[in-house]
Design a protein around this motif. Structure first.
Motif, PDB file in Angstrom:
ATOM      1  N   ILE A  27       0.836  -1.201   0.000  1.00  0.00           N
ATOM      2  CA  ILE A  27       0.000   0.000   0.000  1.00  0.00           C
ATOM      3  C   ILE A  27       0.872   1.252   0.000  1.00  0.00           C
ATOM      4  CG2 ILE A  27      -1.799   1.264   1.221  1.00  0.00           C
ATOM      5  CD1 ILE A  27      -2.720  -1.391   0.032  1.00  0.00           C
ATOM      6  N   VAL A  28       1.934   1.222   0.817  1.00  0.00           N
ATOM      7  CA  VAL A  28       2.852   2.356   0.868  1.00  0.00           C
ATOM      8  C   VAL A  28       3.508   2.572  -0.495  1.00  0.00           C
ATOM      9  CG1 VAL A  28       4.947   3.269   1.937  1.00  0.00           C
ATOM     10  CG2 VAL A  28       3.296   1.982   3.324  1.00  0.00           C
ATOM     11  N   LEU A  29       3.956   1.466  -1.095  1.00  0.00           N
ATOM     12  CA  LEU A  29       4.621   1.575  -2.390  1.00  0.00           C
ATOM     13  C   LEU A  29       3.644   1.993  -3.493  1.00  0.00           C
ATOM     14  CD1 LEU A  29       7.079  -1.471  -2.366  1.00  0.00           C
ATOM     15  CD2 LEU A  29       7.535   0.924  -1.832  1.00  0.00           C
ATOM     16  N   PHE A  31       1.358   4.193  -3.158  1.00  0.00           N
ATOM     17  CA  PHE A  31       1.382   5.660  -3.092  1.00  0.00           C
ATOM     18  C   PHE A  31       2.582   6.192  -3.874  1.00  0.00           C
ATOM     19  CE2 PHE A  31      -1.562   5.194   0.435  1.00  0.00           C
ATOM     20  CZ  PHE A  31      -2.304   6.371   0.392  1.00  0.00           C
ATOM     21  N   LEU A  32       3.743   5.604  -3.617  1.00  0.00           N
ATOM     22  CA  LEU A  32       4.974   6.060  -4.271  1.00  0.00           C
ATOM     23  C   LEU A  32       4.891   5.887  -5.788  1.00  0.00           C
ATOM     24  CD1 LEU A  32       7.900   7.042  -4.132  1.00  0.00           C
ATOM     25  CD2 LEU A  32       8.599   4.667  -3.719  1.00  0.00           C
ATOM     26  N   VAL A  33       4.438   4.712  -6.233  1.00  0.00           N
ATOM     27  CA  VAL A  33       4.325   4.444  -7.671  1.00  0.00           C
ATOM     28  C   VAL A  33       3.336   5.417  -8.317  1.00  0.00           C
ATOM     29  CG1 VAL A  33       3.558   2.760  -9.393  1.00  0.00           C
ATOM     30  CG2 VAL A  33       5.005   2.026  -7.494  1.00  0.00           C
ATOM     31  N   GLY A  34       2.229   5.697  -7.630  1.00  0.00           N
ATOM     32  CA  GLY A  34       1.236   6.623  -8.171  1.00  0.00           C
ATOM     33  C   GLY A  34       1.795   8.020  -8.365  1.00  0.00           C
ATOM     34  N   ILE A  35       2.554   8.490  -7.372  1.00  0.00           N
ATOM     35  CA  ILE A  35       3.128   9.838  -7.460  1.00  0.00           C
ATOM     36  C   ILE A  35       4.163   9.910  -8.578  1.00  0.00           C
ATOM     37  CG2 ILE A  35       4.562  11.523  -6.251  1.00  0.00           C
ATOM     38  CD1 ILE A  35       3.195  10.577  -3.636  1.00  0.00           C
ATOM     39  N   ILE A 145       8.578   1.695 -13.660  1.00  0.00           N
ATOM     40  CA  ILE A 145       8.694   2.308 -12.331  1.00  0.00           C
ATOM     41  C   ILE A 145       8.238   1.320 -11.254  1.00  0.00           C
ATOM     42  CG2 ILE A 145       7.720   4.093 -10.821  1.00  0.00           C
ATOM     43  CD1 ILE A 145       7.584   5.894 -13.367  1.00  0.00           C
ATOM     44  N   GLY A 146       7.066   0.739 -11.442  1.00  0.00           N
ATOM     45  CA  GLY A 146       6.541  -0.216 -10.468  1.00  0.00           C
ATOM     46  C   GLY A 146       7.407  -1.450 -10.335  1.00  0.00           C
ATOM     47  N   SER A 147       7.858  -1.993 -11.469  1.00  0.00           N
ATOM     48  CA  SER A 147       8.683  -3.199 -11.455  1.00  0.00           C
ATOM     49  C   SER A 147       9.990  -2.980 -10.708  1.00  0.00           C
ATOM     50  CB  SER A 147       8.965  -3.648 -12.897  1.00  0.00           C
ATOM     51  OG  SER A 147       9.908  -4.702 -12.926  1.00  0.00           O
ATOM     52  N   ASN A 148      10.651  -1.868 -10.977  1.00  0.00           N
ATOM     53  CA  ASN A 148      11.962  -1.626 -10.370  1.00  0.00           C
ATOM     54  C   ASN A 148      11.868  -1.236  -8.900  1.00  0.00           C
ATOM     55  OD1 ASN A 148      14.314  -1.763 -12.481  1.00  0.00           O
ATOM     56  ND2 ASN A 148      12.569  -0.880 -13.569  1.00  0.00           N
ATOM     57  N   ILE A 149      10.800  -0.564  -8.523  1.00  0.00           N
ATOM     58  CA  ILE A 149      10.604  -0.287  -7.097  1.00  0.00           C
ATOM     59  C   ILE A 149      10.368  -1.589  -6.344  1.00  0.00           C
ATOM     60  CG2 ILE A 149       8.967   0.705  -5.444  1.00  0.00           C
ATOM     61  CD1 ILE A 149       8.719   3.126  -7.254  1.00  0.00           C
ATOM     62  N   GLY A 150       9.542  -2.468  -6.910  1.00  0.00           N
ATOM     63  CA  GLY A 150       9.289  -3.753  -6.268  1.00  0.00           C
ATOM     64  C   GLY A 150      10.537  -4.603  -6.158  1.00  0.00           C
ATOM     65  N   THR A 161       4.611  -7.888  -9.633  1.00  0.00           N
ATOM     66  CA  THR A 161       3.573  -7.808 -10.674  1.00  0.00           C
ATOM     67  C   THR A 161       2.494  -6.814 -10.282  1.00  0.00           C
ATOM     68  OG1 THR A 161       3.959 -10.112 -11.282  1.00  0.00           O
ATOM     69  CG2 THR A 161       1.882  -9.132 -11.997  1.00  0.00           C
ATOM     70  N   MET A 162       2.129  -6.820  -8.999  1.00  0.00           N
ATOM     71  CA  MET A 162       1.124  -5.882  -8.512  1.00  0.00           C
ATOM     72  C   MET A 162       1.589  -4.446  -8.698  1.00  0.00           C
ATOM     73  SD  MET A 162      -1.838  -5.818  -6.948  1.00  0.00           S
ATOM     74  CE  MET A 162      -2.158  -4.598  -8.192  1.00  0.00           C
ATOM     75  N   LEU A 163       2.849  -4.170  -8.354  1.00  0.00           N
ATOM     76  CA  LEU A 163       3.381  -2.813  -8.502  1.00  0.00           C
ATOM     77  C   LEU A 163       3.563  -2.438  -9.968  1.00  0.00           C
ATOM     78  CD1 LEU A 163       5.972  -2.652  -5.593  1.00  0.00           C
ATOM     79  CD2 LEU A 163       3.737  -1.545  -5.711  1.00  0.00           C
ATOM     80  N   LEU A 164       3.929  -3.422 -10.803  1.00  0.00           N
ATOM     81  CA  LEU A 164       4.013  -3.171 -12.250  1.00  0.00           C
ATOM     82  C   LEU A 164       2.656  -2.700 -12.770  1.00  0.00           C
ATOM     83  CD1 LEU A 164       5.681  -5.412 -14.933  1.00  0.00           C
ATOM     84  CD2 LEU A 164       3.319  -4.698 -15.207  1.00  0.00           C
ATOM     85  N   ALA A 165       1.593  -3.407 -12.351  1.00  0.00           N
ATOM     86  CA  ALA A 165       0.244  -3.023 -12.775  1.00  0.00           C
ATOM     87  C   ALA A 165      -0.131  -1.657 -12.220  1.00  0.00           C
ATOM     88  CB  ALA A 165      -0.764  -4.071 -12.318  1.00  0.00           C
ATOM     89  N   CYS A 166       0.298  -1.357 -10.987  1.00  0.00           N
ATOM     90  CA  CYS A 166       0.050  -0.028 -10.416  1.00  0.00           C
ATOM     91  C   CYS A 166       0.730   1.056 -11.253  1.00  0.00           C
ATOM     92  CB  CYS A 166       0.577   0.034  -8.982  1.00  0.00           C
ATOM     93  SG  CYS A 166      -0.435  -0.853  -7.769  1.00  0.00           S
TER      94      CYS A 166
END
Length: 596
Positions: A27-29, A31-35, A145-150, A161-166
């Motif tokens: 959930i925290v990430l 937020f970061l991915v969205g910004i 962005i999502g993939s590399n943060i994850g 995968t969840m963050l990639l989709a985000c």
């Protein structure tokens, strides 16, 4: 300094893993991915429009005809040059297909350079007049962005995968200022099977991206006033849906044809010349093809129906309705080639935006043409919007994305019923002729597509032969005899032995039952060489074969194990059903955790 920073970050991450569960940390990430995704979307839109306005402002119209011939060529050339000089050995792909492939085959890993490379190349391509869209590049950038943060935080496959989709959600939401459509896009295109908890991170990323993008770049994509729709027009919406569905079939097939044609051109700079010059000529004839094409759609939504002809070579005929109609239809088909030439010629962009433009042009041509008959007066802007939704639904096989995207970006929620009808019918017509969308067709043909309609086949297609290859076998030489290798044969834990010559080539196999029979029975001839005793295997697996073909060979001859060789017939190892079943089970567990 860099090493010290990395050690500090590693320490923080270890502390985080002890104090915060991954479920809450996602959930925290989000937020970061969205910004960050919203910032990327705003940057791409701003940079593209800055380039476009810089090139076009303060230039007299009669000079622009000549400049239109060279601007797209320059844009595609700069994009190719950037890739070859700055990315070099790395690969820059475009569109949504590579994102889906990353989820299916690369554990949701996307190279970090895509975060900025997608923005740079697509801004240059479209800003200089390339006839493609910015939505696929920003979705790709957001996914990176999502993939590399994850991956940076050491998350598992399902969490990455969840963050990639985000990230993809944030990209689409920021590009269109449409948070609902951004979320639905990720679910329809990237996360084919999902559960309720998936919505929360997607909602967060999508909403934040829309907020950030609107703060930094507030200009709406479209603006129109919708007063509602008339029940009497339903019949015409149905006809439009059929026309849109048929057109999306044409576009999907044309896309593959153009891609194959450019694929035969090996020199990348030859592609640049061919696509750039062709695109310049098309824009010379049809100025509406310049750039994304959204300006032309907005002018139609504003009621300026002659605008598509106004700045062309046929401007003096803008008051003749049948010239406007015919010219619009020609522009529609020219747009399909212009977009495909831009993308396949070396420019970066996607078919997301062009699909909207083509759908809008077809909706306009249909409604405008019907109105000229005098039989009925249709609300042209409504049909333009319905056409956009239908085209997106058919081309992408994403009807919900098409419906909510158009409803959000035009504020046309009062058109939900026509949008639903046109999008769903267009989708089903395209699906009847094209089992897979323009994004997934290539992956389906190569066996790289995750499909939850046939889970067994999908799981098998996800396997890589090299990961289940077994090599702990006793290798026998053709000139040796069973007596000479008696000790190795007896102590081997395997019941099959490959016979390989000095050059590594597989000559045959022999089973332990046969060897034990020879060693225990003198009449068998213990002194015969393995070259004489070698048996031909039921079949041989080439290292390049996919797992569907491997299992087909095993089932055909009802064998449990087969040897694997390379293209030179050199022995590599064996593949067995046991290793396949073990890998199958692990992949099922992984998929079960995919989107819990």
């Amino acid at each position: 300094m860099r090493e010290k920073l990395l050690r500090k970050l590693e320490y923080i991450n270890k502390w985080r893993m002890q104090k915060i569960s991954n479920r809450n940390f996602i959930i925290v990430l989000a937020f970061l991915v969205g910004i960050v995704g919203g910032l990327a979307a705003a940057l791409l839109k701003g940079l593209t429009h800055f380039i476009a306005s810089t090139l076009q402002d303060d230039i007299e119209w009669h000079y622009k005809y000549g400049l239109y011939l060279i601007f797209p060529l320059i844009g595609i050339f700069l994009s190719v040059l950037y890739v070859r000089k700055f990315i070099k050995d790395k690969k820059l792909e475009h569109g949504i297909t590579p994102i889906i492939y990353s989820i299916s085959r690369k554990s949701s890993r996307i190279s970090i350079h895509n975060i900025y490379s997608q923005i740079i190349t697509s801004a240059v391509t479209v800003g200089f007049g390339g006839s493609s869209g910015l939505e696929a590049p920003i979705a790709y950038s957001g996914s990176a962005i999502g993939s590399n943060i994850g991956r940076f935080f050491g998350l598992s496959y399902k969490e990455v995968t969840m963050l990639l989709a985000c990230g993809a959600t944030a990209g689409i939401s920021g590009a269109f200022n449409s948070p609902v459509a951004g979320m639905i896009f990720a679910i329809e295109i990237l996360l084919s099977e999902f559960s309720i908890p998936v919505f929360i991170p997607l909602l967060i990323s999508s909403a934040l991206a829309a907020v950030v993008s609107r703060i930094l770049y507030s200009e709406p994509l479209f603006h129109t006033t919708t007063t509602g729709w008339e029940v009497e027009s339903i019949f015409f919406y149905l006809i439009l849906a059929v026309l849109i569905g048929l057109f999306t079939i044409y576009f999907s097939k044309t896309s593959q044809m153009v891609k194959n044609w450019f694929g035969r051109i090996k020199n990348p700079y030859n592609k640049v010349w061919i696509s750039g010059i062709s695109l310049g000529l098309m824009i010379f004839m049809f100025p509406a093809l310049y750039g994304e094409g959204y300006i032309s759609i907005q002018q139609i939504l504003d009621g300026r129906f002659d605008s598509i002809v106004k700045n062309s070579l046929f401007a003096e005929f803008k008051d003749i309705w049948w010239v406007v109609l015919c010219y619009t239809v020609l522009t529609l088909f020219a747009k399909s080639f212009a977009a495909l030439f831009t993308i396949n010629g070396g420019g970066n962009g996607g078919v997301f935006g062009p699909s909207l433009v083509m759908g809008g042009l077809l909706g306009f041509a249909f409604a405008f043409g019907v109105n000229q008959t005098g039989i009925v007066q249709l609300n042209v802007p409504n049909f333009v919007m319905a056409g956009m939704a239908g085209a997106l639904a058919g081309v992408m096989h994403a009807p919900l994305t098409g419906i909510f995207l158009i409803a959000e970006i035009t504020g046309g929620y009062t058109l939900m019923v026509p949008l639903m009808l046109v999008a769903s019918i267009s989708y089903f017509i395209n699906r009847a002729a094209m089992k897979h969308s323009i994004y997934t067709k290539v992956l389906a043909e190569s066996g790289d597509l995750i499909s939850y309609e046939d889970k067994d086949r999908t799981v098998i297609s996800m396997m890589k032969l090299r990961y289940i290859l077994e090599t702990n076998f006793v290798v026998l030489r053709p000139e040796e005899t069973p007596v000479q290798r008696k000790s190795d044969i007896i102590h081997s834990k395997r019941n099959i032995f490959p016979i390989v010559d000095d050059k590594g080539k597989l000559l045959g196999i022999i089973y332990s039952e046969r060897l034990f029979s020879i060693l225990l029975d003198e009449a068998e001839g213990k002194d015969k060489t393995f070259a004489v005793l070698a048996q031909k295997p039921a079949d041989i697996i080439d290292e390049s074969e996919n797992m569907e073909r491997v299992m087909g060979k095993m089932n055909k001859d009802d064998v449990w194990i087969l040897p694997v060789v390379n293209k030179d017939n050199q022995y590599l190892g064996f593949v067995s059903k046991s290793s396949v079943f073990n890998k199958y089970r692990s992949l099922l567990i992984r998929q079960g955790q995919y989107l819990e």
